[in-house]
Design a protein around this motif. Sequence first.
Motif, mmCIF file in Angstrom:
data_model
loop_
_atom_site.group_PDB
_atom_site.id
_atom_site.type_symbol
_atom_site.label_atom_id
_atom_site.label_comp_id
_atom_site.label_asym_id
_atom_site.label_seq_id
_atom_site.Cartn_x
_atom_site.Cartn_y
_atom_site.Cartn_z
ATOM 1 N N GLU A 190 5.316 -2.422 -0.351
ATOM 2 C CA GLU A 190 6.009 -1.386 -1.302
ATOM 3 C C GLU A 190 7.544 -1.491 -1.463
ATOM 4 O OE1 GLU A 190 4.246 0.387 -3.889
ATOM 5 O OE2 GLU A 190 2.843 -1.096 -2.870
ATOM 6 N N THR A 246 3.320 -6.762 -8.993
ATOM 7 C CA THR A 246 2.921 -5.686 -9.583
ATOM 8 C C THR A 246 1.785 -6.250 -10.455
ATOM 9 O OG1 THR A 246 4.333 -5.598 -11.356
ATOM 10 C CG2 THR A 246 5.175 -4.764 -9.117
ATOM 11 N N GLU A 259 -0.865 1.825 -4.055
ATOM 12 C CA GLU A 259 -0.067 2.105 -4.856
ATOM 13 C C GLU A 259 0.455 0.669 -5.705
ATOM 14 O OE1 GLU A 259 3.419 3.859 -3.224
ATOM 15 O OE2 GLU A 259 2.398 4.904 -1.677
ATOM 16 N N ASP A 260 1.775 0.164 -5.912
ATOM 17 C CA ASP A 260 1.943 -0.873 -6.991
ATOM 18 C C ASP A 260 2.087 -2.217 -6.467
ATOM 19 O OD1 ASP A 260 2.084 1.500 -8.725
ATOM 20 O OD2 ASP A 260 4.399 1.929 -7.482
ATOM 21 N N HIS A 261 2.188 -2.764 -5.222
ATOM 22 C CA HIS A 261 2.521 -3.913 -4.951
ATOM 23 C C HIS A 261 1.344 -4.840 -4.113
ATOM 24 C CE1 HIS A 261 6.407 -2.374 -5.959
ATOM 25 N NE2 HIS A 261 7.020 -3.626 -6.006
#
Length: 307
Positions: free
Chosen positions: A34, A58, A84-86
């Motif tokens: 992240e 991402t 989450e995003d990564h």
Amino acid sequence: MARPRQLKHLTALALFSLLAGAANGEPLIVDSFESGDMSATNDNGFSWARNNRTSIVTSDAVVYNNGERNIAIPSGRDWGAKHEDHSLRFRYPAGQSLSEQRFDLGTAHEELWMQYWVKVPINYYHGQKFPNNHKFLSIWMDGYSQNGEGATVIWEFWGSSDGSSRLAVHYNEGAAGVSKGHQQHHAFVSPADQGRWMEITIHLKASSNNDTRDGVIEMWHRWENEPASERKQFHKITDALLSKPSSGIQGWKEGYFMGWANGPYSQDTEWLIDHITISEESLLDSTGLKVEASGNAPKPPVLTIAN
């Protein structure tokens, strides 16, 4: 058109990616990427090596590959993270054999646990060229395989004509200089598993001395829809000779994720890895995705980067 991306934020990194030491049972490190780069470290000096056909992504862009990037996802890909995003992408272009990410724990550990999530490529089909064994995870002490005085453990997966794979483990004893053949082959992934996330848990323990066969090699697997209590043990070796060097590094210190594929894929193929936890303590009580020590990390600031 400009694309937003997350930047590293010191407070977030401290709370989320830089868990140092094993005091009070805390992991040595947890990294879900992240930070948007490969800067994760801890008090022991953990570090990632340079990206070798790997990148942080991402769901819609490459954001890091040996430096900040802003490359839109090509059509037909799926880079959605597990946490989450990564996530960390491993790219195997059609007909090419290498994608790996090396790491250095900074300090050697006689006993080591690792847990992480892996996404099966959305077009998975094991390469058919013979031999078709692919590296999955390698961990060593002072040098890889015969290059070190200490032991090395390597997981590899082998292909079948229907595109499925089976996972096996083998190891080099180290100071004794003997490499064992692949053991405990287990059904691993198949084209039916395309796009699924799986959790991998690893346990390694060096021999108590270089004359005693009490070294431990263990591996567990579960799919994302399976409860943590039902992890399946694929590999269990409790009588291995896993020698430590006669001096210097005294335990597991370096390794790499994925690696060389002897039977290259016929199409561009991408694996994703996310939420890596490394510890000296057992991770079998983990539910797989947990909030780290001080709770949810604050959201880092957002920067717009021009093309």
